[in-house]
Design an enzyme around this catalytic site. Structure first.
Site, PDB file in Angstrom:
ATOM      1  CD1 TRP A   8      38.715 -20.432 -41.300  1.00  0.00           C
ATOM      2  CD2 TRP A   8      38.047 -20.093 -39.206  1.00  0.00           C
ATOM      3  NE1 TRP A   8      37.370 -20.200 -41.330  1.00  0.00           N
ATOM      4  CE2 TRP A   8      36.927 -19.992 -40.055  1.00  0.00           C
ATOM      5  CE3 TRP A   8      37.855 -19.906 -37.833  1.00  0.00           C
ATOM      6  CZ2 TRP A   8      35.648 -19.719 -39.594  1.00  0.00           C
ATOM      7  CZ3 TRP A   8      36.579 -19.641 -37.367  1.00  0.00           C
ATOM      8  CH2 TRP A   8      35.492 -19.550 -38.241  1.00  0.00           C
ATOM      9  N   GLY A  10      45.846 -18.559 -37.226  1.00  0.00           N
ATOM     10  CA  GLY A  10      46.535 -17.439 -36.606  1.00  0.00           C
ATOM     11  C   GLY A  10      45.713 -16.916 -35.451  1.00  0.00           C
ATOM     12  N   GLY A  12      42.846 -15.370 -33.956  1.00  0.00           N
ATOM     13  CA  GLY A  12      41.479 -15.088 -34.388  1.00  0.00           C
ATOM     14  C   GLY A  12      41.234 -15.625 -35.782  1.00  0.00           C
ATOM     15  CG  HIS A  34      43.255 -25.731 -32.767  1.00  0.00           C
ATOM     16  ND1 HIS A  34      44.017 -24.624 -32.494  1.00  0.00           N
ATOM     17  CD2 HIS A  34      43.599 -26.660 -31.843  1.00  0.00           C
ATOM     18  CE1 HIS A  34      44.794 -24.879 -31.456  1.00  0.00           C
ATOM     19  NE2 HIS A  34      44.564 -26.104 -31.036  1.00  0.00           N
ATOM     20  CG  ASP A  35      40.520 -20.704 -34.615  1.00  0.00           C
ATOM     21  OD1 ASP A  35      41.592 -21.059 -34.070  1.00  0.00           O
ATOM     22  OD2 ASP A  35      40.455 -19.836 -35.498  1.00  0.00           O
ATOM     23  CG  ASP A  64      46.397 -28.051 -28.274  1.00  0.00           C
ATOM     24  OD1 ASP A  64      45.915 -27.284 -29.129  1.00  0.00           O
ATOM     25  OD2 ASP A  64      46.880 -27.647 -27.202  1.00  0.00           O
TER      26      ASP A  64
END
Length: 134
Positions: A8, A10, A12, A34-35, A64
């Site tokens: 997860w 990076g 995408g 976070h994604d 964040d």
């Protein structure tokens, strides 16, 4: 590019399901959360009266901040450090939040404002904010 040992962390993700994590599970869990941030602004998108002119997605400061804290508290110290360095220090992005209008910067370091001054007599509006250094 996905950080080695993660699925997860990076651009995408390469997981086969939302429950799948890589070898560095704690770091990957931080990246997955976070994604999945519910308040994001894609490159070129306008939202909350702001336009994201960056070439990458920007997130709410709440997401964040949670990502930062998650990485700092991860038991995968080396992978979390490198992911934190890349996102918070090298990418050098901004986040957005609802806050009283910014009138200045009380403390600045390495080109980033660490402590904003605001006008509390005016209503809150969405604005861009610098991220903390990792």
């Amino acid at each position: 590019i996905i950080y080695p040992g993660t699925l997860w962390c990076g651009h995408g993700n390469v997981s086969s399901s939302p429950d799948e994590l890589g070898r560095f599970k704690h770091t990957d869990s931080c990246c997955r959360s976070h994604d999945m941030c519910p308040d994001v602004m894609s490159a070129g998108e306008s939202k909350h009266g702001l336009t994201n002119t960056a070439s990458h997605t920007r997130l709410s400061c709440d997401c964040d901040d949670k990502f930062y804290d998650c990485l700092k508290n991860s038991s995968d110290t080396i992978s979390s450090y490198f992911v934190g360095e890349m996102y918070f220090n090298i990418l050098d992005t901004k986040c957005y939040k609802l806050e009283h209008p910014v009138t200045g910067c009380g403390k600045r370091t390495e080109g980033r404002c660490l402590n904003y001054t605001v006008d509390k007599s005016k209503p809150k509006v969405y604005q861009w904010f610098d991220l903390r250094k990792y």
